[in-house]
Design a protein around this motif. Structure first.
Motif, PDB file in Angstrom:
ATOM      1  N   UNK A 306     -12.339  15.884 -60.358  1.00  0.00           N
ATOM      2  CA  UNK A 306     -11.116  15.126 -60.082  1.00  0.00           C
ATOM      3  C   UNK A 306     -11.318  13.680 -60.495  1.00  0.00           C
ATOM      4  N   UNK A 307     -10.466  13.209 -61.396  1.00  0.00           N
ATOM      5  CA  UNK A 307     -10.532  11.843 -61.907  1.00  0.00           C
ATOM      6  C   UNK A 307      -9.314  11.085 -61.395  1.00  0.00           C
ATOM      7  N   UNK A 308      -9.527  10.026 -60.641  1.00  0.00           N
ATOM      8  CA  UNK A 308      -8.405   9.193 -60.200  1.00  0.00           C
ATOM      9  C   UNK A 308      -8.225   8.060 -61.197  1.00  0.00           C
ATOM     10  N   UNK A 309      -7.002   7.916 -61.668  1.00  0.00           N
ATOM     11  CA  UNK A 309      -6.710   6.972 -62.747  1.00  0.00           C
ATOM     12  C   UNK A 309      -6.014   5.695 -62.263  1.00  0.00           C
ATOM     13  N   UNK A 310      -5.402   5.742 -61.093  1.00  0.00           N
ATOM     14  CA  UNK A 310      -4.625   4.608 -60.589  1.00  0.00           C
ATOM     15  C   UNK A 310      -4.917   4.412 -59.108  1.00  0.00           C
ATOM     16  N   UNK A 311      -4.504   3.257 -58.577  1.00  0.00           N
ATOM     17  CA  UNK A 311      -4.588   3.034 -57.127  1.00  0.00           C
ATOM     18  C   UNK A 311      -3.856   4.142 -56.383  1.00  0.00           C
ATOM     19  N   UNK A 312      -2.688   4.514 -56.908  1.00  0.00           N
ATOM     20  CA  UNK A 312      -1.871   5.553 -56.302  1.00  0.00           C
ATOM     21  C   UNK A 312      -2.642   6.882 -56.255  1.00  0.00           C
TER      22      UNK A 312
END
Length: 405
Positions: A306-312
């Motif tokens: 799982x890669x989180x790309x934004x603060x959201x």
């Protein structure tokens, strides 16, 4: 030679730049309707004449862009991110039925149960044509759950985007990375995107085949498409089998490796072969298969990278972990992802050469923003010449023709 962008939707299709996302239908339903070609590709069929400049400003065949948000981490191949972790759905049933670890299904369900979203725009199996994957809107966690599992054929999720926006309620999108890029590009001219979409979730994508791949499987088992009641590409395990069921009670399965080991039979669409962002740089969060070496050796319980790309995206991951919708056990690095997804690394380094080859052949190509395609260019002459030759042979070209149904 200077690259040029396509100037019409027709040029996008004719030069193999269309992925059938459905954005043109959403933005101009009076001019474009998504239909299947005889080759089994979703393409916009012209209904009437008009100016499509607004569509081309967001069309994935004309522009590809990363999310512009700044992040604490960056990598030359994998782009900007907050964290990379190994995770899976907290509910064992979701983990089993969803492709890989069920992360995207679990997050879609969680956004509804937590009240962060009123509905989810995604795709599902067509009950009347089970090989096909039309867009749908799910308003309950059970609807998201029943639509779980990867769909390996064409999908037109963005054809439902305007209908979703017109509801004027917060919603999430689960789609392909190229769909996410279209959403980010459209956000530059449509403020409703940033106001109403609470999360854009994607899978790290190996490419979208046309229905020719699925039809070949039916031919292998001497099954008529009209007899289908089920065509499940993935899920019910990791990686899970392809399962086919018919009206007369027949049921057949192919393992993942039997289905996909021969890459020459994948029937991947042309746009995928030059994709500058199959790793979800335009999304809030991307979920990937994470098999060492890039291929499964058997079934396992199911894990996603799982890669989180934004603060959201990071806030959503943290909340889902805290509430038990997801579970995780270890942090991953971009070099781990290189091992899990070696074809993505190769593609990132090859795209610039392939685009040069198409440009040399006189083809228009999409412009790309924030995806480091030029920085990653290795000057691969063989890739450039190969793309130019394929274009000259017409292998990147498509006619405008459609099935009667």
């Amino acid at each position: 030679m200077t690259a040029r962008a396509p100037e019409t939707i027709a040029q996008v299709v004719e030069h193999g730049l269309c992925i059938g996302c459905g954005l043109c239908q959403a933005m101009a339903p009076d001019r474009w309707q998504m239909r299947y070609t005889p080759q089994g590709r979703l393409r916009p069929a012209p209904i009437s004449q008009g100016d499509d400049t607004d569509i081309l400003a967001a069309c994935p065949g004309a522009v590809a862009m990363a999310n512009p948000d700044k992040t604490p981490e960056t990598d030359s191949v994998w782009g900007n991110f907050h964290t990379v972790t190994r995770a899976w759905a907290g509910d064992p049933d979701v983990r089993f039925r969803g492709a890989t670890g069920g992360v995207l299904t679990a997050l879609g369900m969680y956004l509804l149960t937590s009240g962060q979203a009123k509905f989810v725009l995604h795709c599902t199996a067509d009950p009347d044509h089970p090989m096909q994957s039309p867009w749908t809107i799910s308003t309950t966690p059970d609807q998201v759950f029943k639509a779980s599992g990867s769909r390996y054929g064409p999908s037109n999720t963005l054809a439902g985007l305007e209908i979703a926006l017109a509801r004027n309620e917060p919603f999430a999108v689960i789609a392909k990375p190229c769909d996410a890029g279209a959403i980010r590009a459209l956000a530059q001219s449509d403020p409703r995107i940033d106001t109403l979409i609470v999360a854009v979730l994607v899978m790290v994508c190996g490419g979208a085949s046309d229905l020719g791949k699925s039809r070949a499987v039916l031919n292998e088992f001497d099954i008529d498409e009209q007899d289908l009641t089920l065509f499940r590409y993935r899920g019910f395990g990791n990686p899970g089998p392809t399962r086919i069921e018919t009206r007369d009670g027949r049921a057949v399965e192919k393992t993942y490796l039997d289905m996909w080991a021969d890459e020459t039979g994948w029937r991947i669409q042309s746009r995928c072969k030059i994709c500058p962002d199959a790793i979800g740089e335009a999304a809030d969060l991307a979920a990937a298969d994470i098999w060492p070496g890039g291929s499964p050796t058997g079934e396992d319980a199911g894990f996603n990278g799982v890669i989180t790309r934004t603060d959201q995206g990071q806030r959503l991951l943290d909340a889902a972990l805290a509430d038990g919708a997801l579970k995780q056990d270890q942090t991953l690095t971009p070099r781990d992802m290189d091992d899990f997804q070696p074809h993505q690394v190769r593609k990132k380094h090859q795209v610039a050469a392939r685009l040069r080859g198409l440009t040399a052949a006189g083809h228009p190509v999409f412009r790309h923003v924030g995806l480091r395609i030029d920085d990653l260019d290795t000057g691969n002459i063989a890739e450039e010449h190969g793309a130019r030759e394929r274009a000259a042979q017409g292998r990147f070209s498509e006619p405008f023709d459609f099935d009667s149904d």
